[in-house]
Design a protein around this motif. Structure first.
Motif, short mmCIF file in Angstrom:
data_model
loop_
_atom_site.label_atom_id
_atom_site.label_comp_id
_atom_site.label_asym_id
_atom_site.label_seq_id
_atom_site.Cartn_x
_atom_site.Cartn_y
_atom_site.Cartn_z
N ASN A 51 0.80 -1.22 0.00
CA ASN A 51 0.00 0.00 0.00
C ASN A 51 0.84 1.27 0.00
O ASN A 51 0.29 2.38 -0.01
CB ASN A 51 -0.93 0.01 1.21
N SER A 56 1.05 0.34 9.33
CA SER A 56 0.01 -0.67 9.08
C SER A 56 -0.51 -1.16 10.43
O SER A 56 0.18 -1.10 11.44
CB SER A 56 0.55 -1.83 8.25
N VAL A 81 -7.09 1.31 3.20
CA VAL A 81 -6.21 2.41 3.56
C VAL A 81 -7.07 3.63 3.88
O VAL A 81 -7.94 4.01 3.07
CB VAL A 81 -5.23 2.74 2.43
N ALA A 137 -2.62 1.82 6.58
CA ALA A 137 -3.21 0.59 6.04
C ALA A 137 -3.76 -0.26 7.19
O ALA A 137 -3.08 -0.46 8.20
CB ALA A 137 -2.18 -0.20 5.25
#
Length: 267
Positions: A51, A56, A81, A137
């Motif tokens: 991403n 994340s 996201v 993300a």
């Protein structure tokens, strides 16, 4: 593996010591009484790369001591996201924990935990990193297992002046939401601030004689400033009455509050 031997300075001091010597390109945190799936950081790393983001996040379980088992978090995390503004303005919150995430070291190279705080340090660190990253993300897979510490601040019976910083911290989020016209986020964090404010006032009212007078003065100032918002907000009648009476006469309210608690204990 590097082991650091240092004088106990609290969790923020320990984390900062680790950040100061970290050599890898990515940073993750795991608390000492928690555990993770063996592929958690693999999953989070792939999400970062795929991403093209610098943070994340995965979902997590919370240990319920009453049922003696781990139960799903209330985050209801979905794959995707989100921007920082979208996260703030969601009508459900992504938790302010730092340990179910992976961070690019380059992102947090100048960010450290505030060692003066004994509560809410995770949230402040996360907000600093989220503002800088902008896009995060999310993964709905559950990879982290959080053991709820029953000795946490929400279980304490004594107020500490350091708790005040948590109430003041919400001003930053509220101002950001207001500036960026995030109506849902504004209402959400204003409500959280008022809930903590009321809880801390209740802790102060339990102490005899009443201490932390400077903190009490600041909390009551906030309460009076936000009284209309609180009275017309989505709060229980009990909380509204407690805050209203506290603003009128805190000493009398605290005496009444202790008396009611005593009656409940007797019953």
């Amino acid at each position: 593996i590097k082991v650091i031997h240092k004088e106990n300075g609290g969790v923020s001091s320990a984390r900062n010591a680790g950040l100061d010597i970290a050599k890898g390109e990515y940073i993750g945190f795991v608390d000492s009484d928690d555990w993770i799936e063996k592929d958690m950081f693999e999953v989070l790393y792939k999400m970062l790369i795929e991403n093209k983001v610098e943070i994340s996040c995965c979902d997590f379980f919370v240990f319920n001591k009453r049922e003696n088992k781990y139960i799903p978090s209330l985050d209801n995390t979905k794959n995707g996201v989100l921007s920082f503004n979208e996260i703030l303005n969601e009508d459900r919150g992504y938790s302010g924990f730092i340990w179910n995430k992976l961070y690019s070291k380059n992102l947090i190279k100048d960010i450290r935990f505030d060692e003066k705080l004994i509560f809410g340090e995770d949230y402040q660190f996360m907000i600093d990193t989220f503002i800088k990253a902008q896009n995060i993300a999310f993964c709905e897979e559950t990879k982290y297992y959080y053991y709820l510490n029953l000795n946490s601040v929400t279980k304490q019976k004594k107020f500490k002046k350091e708790y005040l910083e948590h109430v003041l911290f919400f001003d930053r989020l509220i101002e950001y939401c207001n500036k960026n016209k995030l109506k849902i986020g504004y209402k959400k964090y204003k409500k959280r601030q008022l809930m903590w404010l009321t809880y801390f006032l209740s802790l102060i009212s339990l102490s005899q004689p009443i201490r932390n007078k400077d903190s009490l003065k600041t909390l009551l100032k906030y309460a009076r400033k936000n009284l209309i918002c609180f009275l017309f907000g989505n709060f229980s009648v009990r909380l509204k009455m407690f805050l209203l009476l506290s603003c009128i006469n805190f000493n009398l309210t605290s005496s009444l509050y202790r008396f009611i608690l005593k009656l409940k204990i007797i019953k």
